[in-house]
Write an enzyme that holds these catalytic residues in place. Sequence first.
Site, PDB file in Angstrom:
ATOM      1  N   HIS A 122      40.564  41.470  35.924  1.00 26.06           N
ATOM      2  CA  HIS A 122      40.144  42.427  34.889  1.00 26.06           C
ATOM      3  C   HIS A 122      39.593  43.630  35.647  1.00 26.06           C
ATOM      4  O   HIS A 122      38.814  43.472  36.596  1.00 26.06           O
ATOM      5  CB  HIS A 122      39.062  41.835  33.988  1.00 26.06           C
ATOM      6  CG  HIS A 122      38.344  42.869  33.154  1.00 26.06           C
ATOM      7  ND1 HIS A 122      38.877  43.394  32.012  1.00 26.06           N
ATOM      8  CD2 HIS A 122      37.141  43.475  33.322  1.00 26.06           C
ATOM      9  CE1 HIS A 122      38.034  44.286  31.499  1.00 26.06           C
ATOM     10  NE2 HIS A 122      36.968  44.341  32.271  1.00 26.06           N
TER      11      HIS A 122
ATOM     12  N   CYS B 281      43.897  45.510  30.276  1.00 33.34           N
ATOM     13  CA  CYS B 281      42.908  46.394  30.878  1.00 33.34           C
ATOM     14  C   CYS B 281      43.433  47.078  32.135  1.00 33.34           C
ATOM     15  O   CYS B 281      43.063  48.217  32.447  1.00 33.34           O
ATOM     16  CB  CYS B 281      41.640  45.608  31.212  1.00 33.34           C
ATOM     17  SG  CYS B 281      41.962  44.168  32.267  1.00 33.34           S
TER      18      CYS B 281
END
Length: 638
Positions: free
Chosen positions: A32, A100
């Site tokens: 992430h 993301c």
Amino acid sequence: MDVQLYVYDLSQGLARQYSRALTGIQIDAIYHTAIVFNNVEYFFGQGIHRKIPGSTHHGRPIQVVDLGKTHLPIDVVEEYVESLAEIYTPESYDLFLHNCNNFSQDLAMFLVGKSIPDEIRSLPETFLKTPIGQMLRGQIDQSMRKMTQAPDAVAGRNVSSSSATTKPIPKPTTNGASTTPISNGTTHKLPSTAIINAQPPSETPGQVHYISSPSELDRLLEAARDSCAVIFFTSATCPPCKIVYPTYDELAAEAGTRSGAKLIKIDISASPSANAVAQRYQVRATPTFITFLKGQKQEEWAGANPAQLKGNVRLLLQMAQPPQHRHSSLRLPTFQRTIGKPIMYTRTPPLDKLLAKIGPQFTQDQSVQDLLAYIKTRDDQGMTEAPIPNLHAFSDHLASSFASLPANTHFAVIDLVRVAAVDPRVSSFFAAEHELKTLSTLLSGTGYSDDFSNAPYNIQAVSLQLACNLFGSNVFQEQVFRGQSGSSNGGSSLKDKIETLASQCLLSPHANARSMAAALVYNLSAYMHNQRMHNTPDEDASPNDDLSAALLESLTSLSSVVSGPASSAASTTETLHALLLALGMLLYAAPPEDMLWDLCRAMDLREALKEIKASDLGVKDEPLLKEVGDELLGKGAF
């Protein structure tokens, strides 16, 4: 400012420990990422979020990558992030295809022209190539979504945005104007592009002003000189006063802040100076109310009657509103509305033919190939599946090679950029680029920047269409409409380039070019028009006088211009419609002192429109001839 990439491991080390046994390949982390800039952590999950760096539930990043420095102003970055909000919606999130890391890649490219590490970008593809990846894709996406799309970006402290980027962009209304491109091709779905002031300014509830001295009162009355004011004299020993306290607070909130109205409360028992105010107005009992309109005393009454208070104050607020412009009473359905969206030219021509026109000298560069791959992916799969390529590299290649290309290939290169600029991420880059390198190269490098009216038709057409497509970017609109001086290029420079292009092409001998130039004037005028509709006019937002004069000259010469091969009755009708639409936008609700009225009178424009209607051009049924000629220039003229 420094730009950093924060890298987190969603698996908390489990991927490194068990991935080889489960998948047959080594996966070090389930990544992430977030971009950190100006002490704000930007990332994509449940939409786009802003947090204090390191404050989310992901904990501490396993790695911080220095991506470089950016000189872009913060407000430009915020506007760019706002443009991404149409692409990175909560509903579009996909752990493997649109996550993301895609967002971090787009933002990093915009800020510093660098990609995030390849091992992060390629991880989903690597995992999905394994049998277990294909089998468990859905289950893993759903289980990880709870972590990546938790409410309010899962945790952590919010950072407020400097602009309204957390508000949904309103759905634009159609404007009915022509957006016909010059070539056939495919059309792709776009984000809902809106003029940045398509919706009226948000109203903040007003509040009661508590004062205790004559100087405070004088200051508030002076601030309300162009609106209205109410003074409520009360006392701590006055039980009836308390009956109307809630009503007075309600009226203050209802008045709002944009009206300029001031609702004032004075407790005459609070201090000698407060009592001095009561003596100035000879107040002998409480509650007493005194109203002012445009700086003049209006009414005075006493007594705790909520119904009377509501009626008197609401009437006062209504009387304080500025008078409606005389055009509001005319029959002008085309112009008596806000402009929701700009005119854009969104079709993609056959790319193989476009490349053949440009030639291998330019197209074989890797940055061009990456741009072409992006356009194909965007058109085939949508913008959510197409991260922007390295536009910095493309801009450098364009600047170094454009001048050496054969002149007959220039229009095709501009058209390629025009196709790319349909994406607000791309047009935002061009608008924020240092010294407007790409736009300056394209608009100045053809050799016609001093007089676009004499440029070949294909150069005029693609340049105008490119300029129109730039309005799909909020960053570009901010630069043009609000003239952001904090940008590296300056808003006025960008506006000057666009207005010069429009005014020169309005004098083109080609009817279609003049139609496209009128579409560009429409886009340039939209912000000013919406301000007038919202009753918040700012004439500094008006296009310059040269542009207005060119528009009128284009109209008056319509019947006498000898057009090129593209000329036809249909193109003449379309050109007239576009020119009248642009002129009506500039004229509607314009103040009497606007120079455009003087120009219309000097050029006897109303008579010219009558002649056009009576001519053999076949345009007598054009409805805008009545709206602009009879209504605006007739009944609405000063």
